[in-house]
Every structure is written in C-alpha cells, then in structure tokens.
Design a protein around this motif. Structure first.
Motif, PDB file in Angstrom:
ATOM      1  N   VAL A   1      39.809  40.111  52.119  1.00 55.80           N
ATOM      2  CA  VAL A   1      38.563  39.466  51.711  1.00 55.80           C
ATOM      3  C   VAL A   1      38.026  38.586  52.854  1.00 55.80           C
ATOM      4  O   VAL A   1      36.835  38.630  53.195  1.00 55.80           O
ATOM      5  CB  VAL A   1      38.788  38.626  50.444  1.00 55.80           C
TER       6      VAL A   1
ATOM      7  N   LEU B   1      41.102  32.766  46.415  1.00 52.43           N
ATOM      8  CA  LEU B   1      39.700  33.100  46.273  1.00 52.43           C
ATOM      9  C   LEU B   1      38.889  31.857  45.920  1.00 52.43           C
ATOM     10  O   LEU B   1      37.825  31.611  46.476  1.00 52.43           O
ATOM     11  CB  LEU B   1      39.521  34.177  45.182  1.00 52.43           C
TER      12      LEU B   1
ATOM     13  N   ASN C   1      46.466  34.865  44.797  1.00 54.93           N
ATOM     14  CA  ASN C   1      45.191  35.437  45.239  1.00 54.93           C
ATOM     15  C   ASN C   1      44.010  34.743  44.580  1.00 54.93           C
ATOM     16  O   ASN C   1      42.996  34.460  45.239  1.00 54.93           O
ATOM     17  CB  ASN C   1      45.165  36.934  44.922  1.00 54.93           C
TER      18      ASN C   1
ATOM     19  N   LEU D   1      43.777  38.796  49.961  1.00 57.80           N
ATOM     20  CA  LEU D   1      43.000  37.654  50.475  1.00 57.80           C
ATOM     21  C   LEU D   1      42.587  37.857  51.935  1.00 57.80           C
ATOM     22  O   LEU D   1      41.453  37.563  52.317  1.00 57.80           O
ATOM     23  CB  LEU D   1      43.843  36.385  50.360  1.00 57.80           C
TER      24      LEU D   1
END
Lengths: 1018, 271
Positions: free
Chosen positions: A860, A897, A893, A857
């Motif tokens: 990201v 997201l 996760n 994460l």
C-alpha cells in the motif's frame, strides 16, 4: 610334673606304703603274741581244772576208803578193795596204805606190800593230822616196788627209768585208833598225754610244779625232770597273783601260769615266741609279699603312666608345633592378608599375602614393627589419613576390649590403581595368643560384581518390560514390578506358580509345543502371545523367553521378558485407520472412498443396481477459515461431518475429500429422486446454526449429484460430474443442489476457460477500472468514487465481477488483481486530484486474502508513494467478517492503514455476522448498507426498520452511513429523511469508465441536479 | 559205777547159772540141741558182752551190737525161733558151753587146740592176728619189738587165746593176766602195764573209743587165729545145721554184709 617330682612322689608313696605295711605287720605280731598269751591262759586254765579234778577224785577216793573200816581188813581183802577203788582212775597208778612207820600194809599192786616207804619234804608241811593232801617229790619207776625217790636217785637210775615215774600223793588218816597214810601214786603219763594232745594244736610246753617250785612233770623231755630256772620261777610272783601271763622278751617266750585252786600245784605253760609267731611269720610274709606286689604294681603302673603321659605330652607338643606350622602354611596360602598384632601393638604374625602386598607397594616389611608407628603404618596414614586414623582408633578399642570386632570396607589408592579393601579384625583371647587378628581382603572384584548385580537388579526392578524368572522346572522364582503392573499379578501371586496361570486359552497346544521346542533347541523364543491379566482381560504381549544355562550347560532358569503391546496394536490399527480416514472428521478419506466406490461399482455392475454420488461443498467456508481461524474452521468441518452422517443410512459412505468438500456414496437407490431427498435433508440439517466456541455460524452447502450408471460408469467420471453439478449449485445462488446434466459440463468448461483467461488478463491488459460516484445526500454532490474492476474478455466480452472474482479468489489471483486495482484506482484518483477534484475520495475493495498478506502495508505504501495519492482520501472497503477475525497480521495491517490515514468502510453491511454493538469497538469510519435492504426499503417495513436502525446506531457511535443500490427517488427520500450520509446507485450513476466519470464529475461538480443517465453496468 | 555194774552182772550171772544147771544135765546127752531149740522155739547163744564189734553190749544203751549178734539173729530167723543171748566170756566159755547154758557160743571164738579139746567149732568166719595197745604217751613202746623188753608189763585177759600165746612168746617182759572186765585198758592207761594184747576187733574198739590208745601192729604175721562158733561136741545134727548156716551166709553174702557193717570185712573169711 617333672620326672624328679614324680619320682619323689613315687618314693614317698612307696615309703609310706612300706611303713604302713610294716606297722600293720608289727601290729599283727603284737596281736598274735597277745592272742597266744590269751590262748595259753585259757589252756593253762583248762589243764589246771583237769589236774585239780583228777587229784580231787583221787583225794576223795582216799578219804572215802578211810571212812569205812576197810583199813582194818586183812591185807588181801584190802588189796582187792584198793584195786577196785582205782580200777577206773587212770590217773592213779597204785594206791597203798601205810602204817605209821611207813610200812606198806596193803597196796593195789601186791609188789608194794611190806615195803617201808619214806617221803622227804612233802608239801604242804603239816603239823599233826590236818586233812590236807600232801604232794611228795617225784619217784622214778613204775611203782614203789621198783622205784626210788628222784631226790635220792643217781643219774644212771634216772636214765634207766626211761621216763617212767610217778608222784606220790599222801593222805594222813586216823581209823580205828590207828594212824595210816594213804599213798596214791599219781600217774604223770596220763596228764602228759592229755596235755600233749591238747598242745598239738598250739605249741608250747606245760610244766607242773609244786607250789614251792619243785618241778613234778612236764610235756617236754627237757623239763621232764624239772630243770627249773630261777628266772622262770621268780616272775610268777605267786604270792601276789596265782594266775597270769607275760611276755618274756629276754627268753623269747610267752608264759601263762595258774595255781591249782585246791592243791599245791602250779601249771606253767611256756611258749616259744618263734612258735607263737609261726603263723604270724607266714602271714607277715604273705602280707608283705602282697603289699610289695601291690606297691610294685602301683609304682610300675605309675611309672608307666608317667612315661606314657610324658610321651603323650611330647607328642602333643610335637602336634602343637606341627599344627602351628600347618596353620602358618594355611594362613600363607590365604589370598587375604592376615596380621596378628599383640597387646604391645607389635606384629606377631604376617602371612605371605601381606608380605607380598607390602613388597609390592615398595614398603619395608613389618617384621616385629609396631602398628601405628612403623614405616608401613606411616605409608598407610599418608595414603588416607582419615581412614588410617579411624582404623587405628578402632584397633585401640579392639585391644581394650571395648568392641569385639572391626569391619570396614574402603578404597585404597594403590600402585595398581584404586582398589576396594575389606578389613575384618577380631580380638582373640586364647591363652598365649592374646591380641588382634586382622584380615584384609581385596574385594574389588566383589564390589564390581555387586555394582553389576545392583545394576541388574535395578534394571529388573525398573524395567518397563515385565520380567519373569523361573527355575528349571518352570516354577516362578521372581517377577518384577512391571510384571505386576501389566498382568495385575503380584509376586505373592506368582512365586512358586507355573506361568501357565497367565495363559489366555487363545493358543492351541501346538503353539506352546513349538515354543518349548524352540527353547530346547535354541534356548530362545520370542513372539507375540495373548495372555490373560488377573482381572480376566486378555492382552497381547511381545514375549522373549531365554533359557539360562549353568556352567554345565544345564538349564537352570528361564527368563521371560515381555511388553504389553496392546497400545502398539492399537496404534497400528489407528495408523491403518488414519491412512484410510480423514484425520479431522474421522470419515473415510479419498483413498478408502475410492476403494468403496470401486467395490460398489463392481457390485452394481453385476446386479444392475443404481447408486449416487453427492458432492458437497460448503459455501464461503474459506471466509470462516480466514476470519475465525482454522481452529473454528476445523470444528465446523467436524460438525458438518456429523450432520452429514445423521442424514444417510449406515450403509452409505460419507467421505471428506479435503478442504470443505465432502462426497457421499448412496448405495442401492431405487430412483434418482432418492438422492435428491437426501440432498434436501442435508440442506435442511446444515442450515441449522452452529454455535462453536461462542461463534454463531451459518453455513450452507452446495450439492451436486451424479448417478450411476446414468452419469458415468467409472469413478473418475462420476466424481467429476458430481463436482460439476455442485458448481452449478454454487453458481445458482448456493445452498441448493443440482443433478448433473450434460449441460452443466459446458458451464464447467466455461469456468475453466475463465480461470485460464484470468491468469492472462493482467498481462494482456484485459482488465480495466470503472468508477461509480458516491453522492453525499446533503447537497447531492459527488464526494467519492468506488473503484470497480471490469474484465473485457476477448471471446466472452465484458465479464461481470460476480463471475470472475470468485474464480480469482479460488485460484489465488485475487491478491495480484487487488493490488493492480488499488494501483489503478490511486493513479486515477491522483489524476483527478491533479485535475482539481481534491475532495474526491477513492473507495477501493480489498479482499480478505489481501489483508492476510504480511507485506500488504508495504505494498500500500509503495502504491501511495508511486502514485502520490493522499492516503487520507483513500477508503478501503472490506467485508464485516474480515474485521471480526482476531488475526495478528490483520490487526497489524488495519492499525498500519489507520496510521497512514486510510479510512475503512464496511461493505455489504447487514449480511454478515456482526452486531452493531460490536462495531463500536472496530476502527472503522463508514458503513455501507447492503443493497438488499435498500431495494425494498420503501416497500418492506422490516427492511425499513433495519435500515433506519443501522443509520441511527452508526450515527450514535460516530460512523458515516452509505446506502448502496439506490435506484429510486423514494429510496433516496427515505434515506435522506432518516439521515443517511451518502448513497450510490443507478439513481445517480452506474460505474463509469474513468473518462466518462470525469465528464460526470465535471457535470455534477457543484451541480445538485440528478443524473438522468443510468447505465446498467453493475 | 563200773563196780556197781560188775556186781549187778555177777548177781545176774549167778542166778542164771543156778537156774539152768539142773535142766542142762538132764537133756544133754540124748536130745539134739536142734530138737530142743525147735521145741522151745528159743535159741540160746553165748556171747561176751565186752567184745567190741562181735557181741558188744553198749553200756550207754544196753543194746547188743556186733557181727555175731547179727548172725545169731539171722540164724534164729532161719530156724524160726527166738534168740536168747547168754552172757559169757573167754574165761567161762568152755564151762558155759559144756554146761549147756547155751546152744552155741557165737562171739568170734579163736579156734585153738586147747579149746578144741573141749568144744566143737564151726568153720571159721573170721580170723585175726594179735595186736598190742599202748598209750600215746608211752615213750618206751615205739614198735612191736619194744614189747618184749625187760621192765615192760604186758597185760592179757584171762582165758583169751592171747594168754597162752603170750605166755609162750614173751621172754623178757612181764605178763599180767587180768580177769575183770576192762582191766586191760585200766592197767595200761594208769601206767601199771605198758601194753595189752588183743585181736583185731578189740583193737579197733580201743582206737575208736579212747583218745589215749595207740595201736602197735606186729611186724609181719605174729600169730593168726581163726574165729568160729563153738558148741558142745557130739551133737552132729546141731553141728550140721550150724555148718549149713555158715555155708549159707558165706554164700549168700550175709556174712560179708554183717562184716562190713561192723568194719570187720578185712578179717572176714569167705573161703
């Protein structure tokens, strides 16, 4: 008894004995006198009878003479008659016949004849001729011829007569008209002699008197002539009683008398008391002497006894004293403290130990103190008030006789430290020693020993090791609980038995011989021994036997301590097994396998035999592990191992090399095809669905086969070649097998090259991103791009993802490659957004390993922040298997997201394991129908049904549907007619470099025309 | 009783006397007693039946007891003839033997010179001193010397050897000679005499049968007399036969046996 009392008693005894003796003697005297009186009476009676008879005969004889006419005969004739008449009458000396004038007419003694005789005072006096015999006074001489009457005789004449005399008895008789007097001269000698003879036996004097008291004759010389005393005569009282007896105390005489029953004669027997008592005197003397002797003896004995007793008493007293001292010494020698307390609670006796104790404690001595109140008691109360009060109370009860004894064990805090004391007290009731005796012993040592003993016993009892104790003759004395637990034998089974009972028979005699030798020499033996349990099973044990020796060094016990080492042995075996076998499946591991292969090689070399190695790798096993977790993966591996096992002969070896790789050694195969047949069988068996804890798993293997000796003569080569062949199978669609060929080696090398290249690819910028348009069916406009990675290898040229992505996954480069791809895609997407295509969505493939990263994460967020690409226009494409795994990290996760606004799409939907119903629960936005369904959607009814169903189902739960691999108008039409949302495929465009895509976008933006260009690049 | 016995005795004696006087006179001189004894098978022996221990007829049984009775019977057995005892006494001895009322007198006849004039004696078979018997109560006679005192009366049996001896010996005492049976004892016991004189056998009898008698022994030897048997003088063959018998019994012990039997062994004469 005191001496005074004793002698008083003795004197009393002597006095009473003497009195009794005296009285007895007196009685004896009285009886003797009485006896003699009776004897005298009897004798005097006998004499009287004799006298009367004698006189009667004489009298009768005279009367008879008168009856005849003898008296008229001439003198000579009459004389003869007279003589004959008295011939046999010794009491008559002569018989004479007197005329009236007193002249002797005739006489038995001729000398008397012619004499004229006169008798004065004959008795009884007669008037006329009464027929009575008259007794005249005594005459001296032999006969009338030579004699004279005593009354007329002179003293000289009496002297001369020399006792010779006679008593005239007169009988007056009438015969023939004449008066005659017959005179018999009574011979006193005859009587005196008789009386003397009789009186010889019993002394005394007999006197014959005339009734008027004139003495006639007697036995004693003194009385011969009749000196009769008046006092002798008077008591006779003849007028009252003609016979009798009396004891004349005045004259010391016993007298018995009797009057003749016919004639005027009295017999008097006089006995001197002294004579009568002669025998009595002797008896009295004898008796007195005897009594005196007896009394003296008894007295002497009594005195001796008294003094003996007194001496004994003194000795006893001395002994008692000595005993007392000895007892004191004994008590002083005792290590225990001894107190004796009298009924008044005062100490009577305290032994040395007690005295030393009190002085040791710095206390005053107890001498005659009072228990309970003295200084020592106060001290003890101070030490432990509860204990002291209890003891004091018990002592009172003891004194009162309510209890017989007191026993206590307690601790005392003394100067030398805490000590255990034992108190024993008893009441004693011996005479002169009433009270209580208390003994206090220090039993600290014993208590310690008891504790030790208790501990030892606990150890014995609680020990997990079996313990067996025997005596010196090896008879079991005791066994503990563990013994019973291990062997099954109870104490009752064992006690008194020989431990031989446990022998299993597994050891030879020499073994036991050595054991005993060691015991004898070292006193210890230990080793492993196999014994037999009660249930008959044998088991190994580790046994230690120790010989216990007594103080003299003689063996008194043997102690055997043993543990059941069955478990340990099993563990050892297990470890060995583990070291040679795979932990999970139990199959031989690499080491054992290599060992076996070496053996087989050696064997085959000698025999020219052939064998095969099968290298089996499970397809996509990693995905199972990653998605369902290792637990399921392990179960799957075990299942696979089992299934492999069922496909080979027992002589063949199956081994797990690690991970999802298995090696199978097929020994002694005739033909290479034999190995292929086994491989086919394996494929078939493994293809069956596995149901593990509710999961249905489909697993397929890729198998490579290497043959000896064709494919190698050493193990390493063979394994490597089998591995290569397996890869070959993988590359050729998996779920198949291949024999190794030398060509395969080249492919393997290529793959290796690729792996190395891939590592450098990122650094060298050999990777680039291409984008394939995603077209919405409504309006047919580009709504997004799927970012796809391309590797421009310097030597190999463009390498398709199908070739390098598995390599990247296997060598772990996939995470960094994925991150790079995401960054590139976001960068490009941001560029396009900046260029105005702000509706464009960027779809990026994210692999399972990426998702499993904890910092995924963060990565990201960083990329989004770096690129400025809006997350809501970002779409992650994942495989469906990834979503169904319930990993915490994965779940977090996904949640993260979704929180960012990033959408999720399931790639290649339909090839995985998930059901549509299941999807509803998942946080996804879009399904991408796998190209395999789309390809034949217009030709195959099943695929059409599946596709239709997917679309309908997805829509029903609110998901978008995209169809991949659309290549034809027909496909497009079908999908469009069935409501599919988006499509991608060559029908519109292949994946394009960014620049090209931009151009395509510009061209289609707003343009609903179909693309005429199709580049085959995927 | 004694008087009755005496009168019976007298009658018997007189009868025998008259019977045998005639026969004896005819055969006396010519024929030896021996032949006659053998022919008649009867041996007539004179005895004194009052002679205790010698030839005593026990008045309580009438049996003859004594040493000479035994020896007479022994003689009769030796000769194979029956013995016929003929009562005699010392007073009648010479007359009886001379008148041949018996073949021999066997009652311990003291061999005195006076008798030897009329009779022929065998060798003596006994011998005895003279003894006195008095009463126990007699205080006047204590020993032998008290006997020959004035006032003492000494009795002897008529015809006995004691009569002449005492007549000869006594100087002061009065001698009373008695001729009736047992007269001596009666005189002494009744006090008419102080002592009577007798020989050993008779004194023995007095001591044994009365409780009043007391023996007074002579001091030293007073007058020892030998006793033998008497027969008529002249008949040598008869005498020889008797002597031969006397020798035999002395030799073969029959004399001593008989003497012991009658407690006379102290006075037996065995040469």
């Amino acid at each position: 008894m005191g001496a005074r009392g004793f002698f008083a008693l003795l004197a009393l005894f002597v006095l009473s004995s003497a009195t009794a003796t005296g009285y007895f003697i007196h009685r004896l005297r009285v009886e003797t006198l009485s006896y003699h009186l009776r004897i005298a009476e009897m004798q005097v009676r006998t004499f009287e009878d004799h006298l009367t008879q004698s006189v009667l005969v004489t009298d009768q004889m005279m009367v008879n003479l008168a009856d005849t006419e003898n008296l008229e005969r001439p003198a000579p004739d009459l004389r003869a008659i007279l003589r004959r008449s008295i011939a046999n009458l010794p009491q008559v000396r002569s018989l004479s016949v007197l005329r009236e004038d007193g002249q002797v007419l005739a006489s038995s003694s001729a000398g008397n004849e012619g004499q004229r005789l006169g008798f004065t005072d004959p008795q009884p006096a007669l008037d006329g001729d009464e027929g009575l015999l008259q007794v005249a006074g005594r005459w001296l001489g032999r006969d009338f011829s030579s004699g004279q009457a005593v009354s007329q005789a002179s003293a000289e004449a009496v002297q001369e007569a020399r006792d010779l005399g006679f008593i005239p008895l007169l009988r007056k008789i009438k015969s023939g008209g004449h008066r005659y007097t017959l005179v018999a001269a009574l011979n006193p000698d005859y009587f005196v002699q008789k009386y003397r003879e009789r009186l010889l036996q019993s002394p005394g004097d007999l006197h014959v008197l005339r009734y008027d008291g004139l003495p006639l004759f007697g036995t004693s010389a003194a009385m011969q002539w009749g000196a009769l005393r008046a006092e002798d005569w008077d008591p006779l009282a003849l007028s009252e009683r003609e016979m009798g007896s009396f004891d004349d105390a005045e004259h010391n005489e016993l007298t018995a008398y009797r009057t003749s029953r016919l004639y005027p004669l009295v017999l008097v027997l006089r006995l001197k008391r002294g004579d009568a008592l002669t025998e009595w005197r002797k008896d009295a003397l004898r008796f007195s002497a005897m009594a005196a002797l007896i009394i003296l003896s008894i007295s002497a004995f009594a005195i001796l006894f008294f003094f003996h007793q007194r001496r004994l008493g003194e000795q006893r007293a001395a002994a008692v004293l000595a005993e007392k001292e000895r007892l004191g010494a004994v008590l002083d020698a005792l290590p225990a403290m001894v107190f004796m307390i009298g009924p008044d609670s005062r100490y009577r006796f305290i032994n040395r130990a007690a005295r030393e104790f009190f002085s040791g404690e710095g206390l005053p001595q107890l001498n005659n103190g009072e228990y309970g109140t003295d200084a020592a008691s106060r001290y003890l109360r101070q030490c432990n008030p509860t204990l002291f009060d209890r003891h004091a109370d018990e002592m009172r009860q003891l004194m009162a006789g309510k209890v017989d004894q007191v026993f206590s064990e307690h601790t005392m805090q003394l100067r030398e430290g805490l000590r255990w004391h034992q108190l024993m007290a008893r009441r004693i009731e011996a005479e002169g020693a009433e009270g209580v005796v208390a003994m206090v012993s220090d039993i600290t040592g014993r208590k310690d020993a008891e504790t030790q003993l208790h501990l030892a016993a606990s150890v014995f009892k609680a020990s997990a090791e079996g313990i067996l104790v025997t005596d010196e003759a090896v008879n079991v004395l005791s066994v503990n609980a563990a013994f019973t637990q291990i062997t099954g034998y109870t104490s009752e089974d064992m006690i008194g038995q020989n431990p031989k009972k446990l022998a299993s028979g597994q050891h030879h005699a020499a073994f036991y011989k050595d054991m005993w030798l060691a015991l004898k020499e070292k006193g210890l033996w230990q080793g492993e021994i196999v014994n037999r349990r009660k249930n008959g099973r044998i088991y190994p044990e580790w046994l230690t036997i120790s010989a216990v020796r007594d103080d003299l060094g003689k063996v008194c016990n043997y102690v055997g301590v043993f543990s059941d080492i069955t478990e340990r042995k099993a563990s050892e075996e297990r470890i060995r097994h583990l070291s040679e076998h795979d932990f999970l499946t139990g199959l031989p591991n690499r080491i054992l396998f290599q060992d076996r292969v070496s053996h087989v090689i050696a064997h085959s070399e000698r025999n020219g035999a052939r064998f095969a190695l099968l290298f089996i790798d499970l397809d996509r096993f990693k995905t199972v592990n990653d998605t369902l977790g290792h637990h399921i993966g392990d179960l799957l591996l075990k299942e696979v191992a089992n299934r492999i096992g069922t496909c080979v002969r027992s002589t063949d070896t199956v081994s797990r090399q690690g991970g999802d790789e298995f090696l199978v050694l097929l020994e002694n195969i005739e033909q290479p095809e034999d190995a292929g047949r086994v491989a086919e069988k394996l494929l078939e068996r493994l293809a069956d669905t596995c149901v593990l804890e509710g999961h249905e798993l489909h697993i397929t293997p890729s198998i490579g086969i290497a043959l000896y000796p064709e494919d190698g003569r050493d193990m390493t080569t063979l394994i490597k070649h089998a591995d290569v062949a397996m890869y070959h199978s993988k590359e050729h669609g998996r779920n198949t097998f291949h024999y190794f060929t030398s060509a395969m080696n080249a492919t393997a090398n290529e793959r290796l090259l690729m792996e190395h290249g891939l590592r450098r690819a990122l650094e060298n910028g050999e990777l680039e991103m291409h984008y394939q348009p995603l077209v919405a069916l409504v309006g047919q406009k580009v709504v997004g791009a799927e970012a796809l990675m391309r590797w421009r290898h310097p030597d190999l040229g463009m390498v398709p993802p199908l070739k390098f992505i598995p390599v990247a996954e296997e060598c772990g480069l996939i995470v960094s490659l994925g991150e790079w791809a995401l960054r590139e895609a976001c960068k490009q997407g941001a560029a396009w957004h900046a260029a105005g295509w702000t509706d464009l969505t960027m779809a990026v493939n994210v692999s399972a390993p990426q998702f499993a990263q904890e910092d995924f994460l963060d990565a990201v967020r960083a990329i989004l922040a770096d690129t400025g690409y809006p997350p809501e226009r970002l779409e992650f494409e994942v495989t469906e298997s990834l979503l169904i795994v319930s990993s915490e990290v994965l779940r977090a996760n996904i949640e993260g997201l979704r929180g960012l606004g990033i959408r999720l799409a399931i790639d290649d939907f339909g090839t995985g394991y998930s059901s549509l119903a299941y999807l509803r629960k998942l946080p996804i936005d879009k399904l991408k129908i796998d190209r395999s369904f789309v390809r034949d959607v217009t030709l195959d009814a099943d695929d059409a049904t599946i596709t239709t169903t997917i679309v309908q189902m997805a829509h029903s739960i609110g998901l978008q549907v995209l169809a991949e691999g659309v290549e034809t108008q027909g496909q497009l039409n079908f999908l469009q007619s069935h409501g599919c949302n988006e499509v991608q495929g060559f029908y519109f465009s292949p994946a394009l470099p960014a620049v090209t895509f931009t151009a395509y976008l510009e061209r289609n933006n707003g343009i609903a025309a179909q693309s005429a260009e199709a580049t085959e690049s995927t | 009783m004694a008087s009755r016995f005496v009168s019976f005795f007298a009658v018997l004696t007189m009868g025998l006397l008259s019977l045998w006087t005639a026969g004896a006179a005819t055969a006396a001189d010519a024929v030896s007693h021996l032949d006659r004894i053998r022919a008649n098978k009867i041996l007539r022996v004179c005895i004194w039946p009052d002679y205790y221990g010698i030839s005593y007829r026990n008045p309580k049984t009438g049996q003859l007891v004594g040493i000479d009775v035994d020896l007479a019977r022994a003689l009769g057995r030796d000769m194979g003839v029956t013995v016929q005892f003929v009562d005699s006494s010392f007073a009648k001895l010479i007359d009886d033997v001379t008148a041949d009322r018996c073949d021999v007198a066997m009652f311990a006849i003291g061999i005195t010179a006076a008798r030897a004039e009329k009779l022929r004696f065998t060798r003596p078979h006994l011998k005895s001193d003279i003894y006195a018997i008095t009463t126990r109560g007699n205080s006047r006679i204590k020993d032998w010397n008290d006997i020959d005192k004035k006032g003492t009366v000494v009795a002897v049996a008529k015809g006995t050897l004691h009569e002449p001896v005492m007549r000869d010996k006594l100087k002061n005492a009065t001698l009373a000679v008695l001729d009736t049976p047992f007269a001596r004892e009666q005189e002494v016991e009744s006090g008419r005499a102080d002592v009577f004189m007798t020989d050993y056998p008779y004194s023995r009898r007095m001591l044994e049968t009365t409780d009043w008698a007391r023996l007074v022994e002579p001091i030293g030897t007073y007058h020892v007399t030998s006793y033998g048997w008497a027969l008529q003088p002249g008949d040598d063959r008869w005498y020889a036969r008797l002597e031969s018998f006397m020798s035999e019994i002395k030799r073969d012990g029959r004399l001593m046996t008989a003497a012991k039997r009658h407690k006379l062994d102290p006075i037996a004469v065995i040469d």
